[in-house]
Each structure stands twice: as C-alpha cells, then as structure tokens.
Design a protein around this motif. Structure first.
Motif, PDB file in Angstrom:
ATOM      1  N   PRO A   1       0.815  -1.227   0.000  1.00  0.00           N
ATOM      2  CA  PRO A   1       0.000   0.000   0.000  1.00  0.00           C
ATOM      3  C   PRO A   1       0.847   1.275   0.000  1.00  0.00           C
ATOM      4  N   VAL A   2       1.951   1.244   0.712  1.00  0.00           N
ATOM      5  CA  VAL A   2       2.840   2.408   0.754  1.00  0.00           C
ATOM      6  C   VAL A   2       3.460   2.630  -0.624  1.00  0.00           C
ATOM      7  N   ALA A   3       3.938   1.565  -1.243  1.00  0.00           N
ATOM      8  CA  ALA A   3       4.550   1.667  -2.565  1.00  0.00           C
ATOM      9  C   ALA A   3       3.538   2.172  -3.597  1.00  0.00           C
ATOM     10  N   PHE A   4       2.312   1.705  -3.521  1.00  0.00           N
ATOM     11  CA  PHE A   4       1.271   2.124  -4.461  1.00  0.00           C
ATOM     12  C   PHE A   4       1.027   3.630  -4.358  1.00  0.00           C
ATOM     13  N   CYS A   5       0.883   4.123  -3.148  1.00  0.00           N
ATOM     14  CA  CYS A   5       0.679   5.566  -2.943  1.00  0.00           C
ATOM     15  C   CYS A   5       1.883   6.365  -3.426  1.00  0.00           C
ATOM     16  N   CYS A   6       3.071   5.862  -3.139  1.00  0.00           N
ATOM     17  CA  CYS A   6       4.293   6.560  -3.570  1.00  0.00           C
ATOM     18  C   CYS A   6       4.400   6.622  -5.089  1.00  0.00           C
ATOM     19  N   VAL A   7       4.108   5.533  -5.766  1.00  0.00           N
ATOM     20  CA  VAL A   7       4.192   5.527  -7.229  1.00  0.00           C
ATOM     21  C   VAL A   7       3.167   6.499  -7.816  1.00  0.00           C
ATOM     22  N   LEU A   8       1.965   6.533  -7.248  1.00  0.00           N
ATOM     23  CA  LEU A   8       0.957   7.476  -7.735  1.00  0.00           C
ATOM     24  C   LEU A   8       1.423   8.924  -7.574  1.00  0.00           C
ATOM     25  N   MET A   9       2.081   9.229  -6.463  1.00  0.00           N
ATOM     26  CA  MET A   9       2.526  10.599  -6.202  1.00  0.00           C
ATOM     27  C   MET A   9       3.766  10.971  -7.015  1.00  0.00           C
ATOM     28  N   VAL A  10       4.672  10.020  -7.206  1.00  0.00           N
ATOM     29  CA  VAL A  10       5.953  10.307  -7.854  1.00  0.00           C
ATOM     30  C   VAL A  10       5.851  10.257  -9.378  1.00  0.00           C
ATOM     31  N   ARG A  11       4.892   9.556  -9.912  1.00  0.00           N
ATOM     32  CA  ARG A  11       4.779   9.371 -11.357  1.00  0.00           C
ATOM     33  C   ARG A  11       4.817  10.677 -12.141  1.00  0.00           C
ATOM     34  N   PRO A  12       4.050  11.715 -11.775  1.00  0.00           N
ATOM     35  CA  PRO A  12       4.109  12.960 -12.556  1.00  0.00           C
ATOM     36  C   PRO A  12       5.506  13.592 -12.576  1.00  0.00           C
ATOM     37  N   VAL A  13       6.208  13.503 -11.478  1.00  0.00           N
ATOM     38  CA  VAL A  13       7.569  14.041 -11.414  1.00  0.00           C
ATOM     39  C   VAL A  13       8.483  13.257 -12.347  1.00  0.00           C
ATOM     40  N   VAL A  14       8.356  11.949 -12.338  1.00  0.00           N
ATOM     41  CA  VAL A  14       9.192  11.099 -13.193  1.00  0.00           C
ATOM     42  C   VAL A  14       8.897  11.356 -14.669  1.00  0.00           C
ATOM     43  N   VAL A  15       7.637  11.530 -15.010  1.00  0.00           N
ATOM     44  CA  VAL A  15       7.271  11.822 -16.399  1.00  0.00           C
ATOM     45  C   VAL A  15       7.940  13.116 -16.857  1.00  0.00           C
ATOM     46  N   LYS A  16       7.945  14.144 -16.001  1.00  0.00           N
ATOM     47  CA  LYS A  16       8.597  15.413 -16.353  1.00  0.00           C
ATOM     48  C   LYS A  16      10.105  15.247 -16.467  1.00  0.00           C
ATOM     49  N   LEU A  17      10.709  14.503 -15.553  1.00  0.00           N
ATOM     50  CA  LEU A  17      12.155  14.272 -15.609  1.00  0.00           C
ATOM     51  C   LEU A  17      12.551  13.532 -16.885  1.00  0.00           C
ATOM     52  N   VAL A  18      11.759  12.549 -17.255  1.00  0.00           N
ATOM     53  CA  VAL A  18      12.036  11.803 -18.486  1.00  0.00           C
ATOM     54  C   VAL A  18      11.914  12.734 -19.694  1.00  0.00           C
ATOM     55  N   ALA A  19      10.904  13.581 -19.712  1.00  0.00           N
ATOM     56  CA  ALA A  19      10.722  14.520 -20.823  1.00  0.00           C
ATOM     57  C   ALA A  19      11.905  15.486 -20.930  1.00  0.00           C
ATOM     58  N   LEU A  20      12.493  15.842 -19.786  1.00  0.00           N
ATOM     59  CA  LEU A  20      13.627  16.752 -19.783  1.00  0.00           C
ATOM     60  C   LEU A  20      14.928  16.080 -20.234  1.00  0.00           C
ATOM     61  N   THR A  21      15.027  14.779 -20.078  1.00  0.00           N
ATOM     62  CA  THR A  21      16.297  14.095 -20.325  1.00  0.00           C
ATOM     63  C   THR A  21      16.319  13.177 -21.547  1.00  0.00           C
ATOM     64  N   VAL A  22      15.160  12.902 -22.123  1.00  0.00           N
ATOM     65  CA  VAL A  22      15.103  11.979 -23.268  1.00  0.00           C
ATOM     66  C   VAL A  22      14.647  12.760 -24.501  1.00  0.00           C
ATOM     67  N   ALA A  23      15.400  12.609 -25.580  1.00  0.00           N
ATOM     68  CA  ALA A  23      15.033  13.281 -26.835  1.00  0.00           C
ATOM     69  C   ALA A  23      13.797  12.626 -27.422  1.00  0.00           C
ATOM     70  N   PRO A  24      12.896  13.444 -27.968  1.00  0.00           N
ATOM     71  CA  PRO A  24      11.705  12.859 -28.606  1.00  0.00           C
ATOM     72  C   PRO A  24      12.116  12.073 -29.853  1.00  0.00           C
ATOM     73  N   PRO A  25      11.289  11.132 -30.289  1.00  0.00           N
ATOM     74  CA  PRO A  25      11.632  10.352 -31.482  1.00  0.00           C
ATOM     75  C   PRO A  25      11.742  11.264 -32.706  1.00  0.00           C
ATOM     76  N   ALA A  26      12.631  10.917 -33.575  1.00  0.00           N
ATOM     77  CA  ALA A  26      12.863  11.738 -34.790  1.00  0.00           C
ATOM     78  C   ALA A  26      11.789  11.524 -35.817  1.00  0.00           C
TER      79      ALA A  26
END
Length: 88
Positions: free
Chosen positions: A63-88
């Motif tokens: 239950p703790v991990a589930f809540c944490c993943v729900l809360m952290v997911r938006p941050v991770v999505v933004k970090l990935v967008a900042l560090t990964v080049a979009p497909p060409a």
C-alpha cells in the motif's frame, strides 16, 4: 477431422483513463515484492519462516509503494521529458 481450439476466457478490461493507476498498481506490486524478498533476507536471513516473513513485509509495503508511485509518477514523467530526446 475437426480440430477444437481451446480459448482462454477474456477478462474484462478497465477503461484507458485508468492507465496511470493500473501502471502504479503493477509497478508497486512487483517492486514491493522484490524489495521485501531482499530486505527480509538481509535483515533476518533465509530461514524456516522466510517466505511468511516476506509476505508479511509485502502486506505492509504494497500500500505504501502504491501511494508513492501514484505521487511520484508525474515528477518522473517530467524528468524523463527533460532528459530523453523525442523520437525523430
């Protein structure tokens, strides 16, 4: 000669709008279980009650991990967008 093909019953699917929740549930479940196996082994060793201890730890961690993943997911999505080049 007629061949009969056995088909597995189709499970109902949840709507696509719940994809982030389903992702969080599966990710949290798998990660909490793996972490429980490792942490129980490190703290108590692998003995007679190892599996029972793992599932006891998992029942608290999931239950703790589930809540944490729900809360952290938006941050991770933004970090990935900042560090990964979009497909060409």
């Amino acid at each position: 000669m007629q061949t009969t093909e056995l088909k597995a019953p189709r499970l109902p699917k949840i709507p696509a709008r719940y994809t982030p929740v389903a992702f969080a549930f599966y990710m949290a479940g798998i990660m909490a279980l793996l972490m429980s196996f490792v942490i129980v082994a490190i703290n108590g060793g692998i003995g007679h009650h190892y599996i029972a201890s793992v599932f006891h730890a998992y029942s608290m961690a999931m239950p703790v991990a589930f809540c944490c993943v729900l809360m952290v997911r938006p941050v991770v999505v933004k970090l990935v967008a900042l560090t990964v080049a979009p497909p060409a």
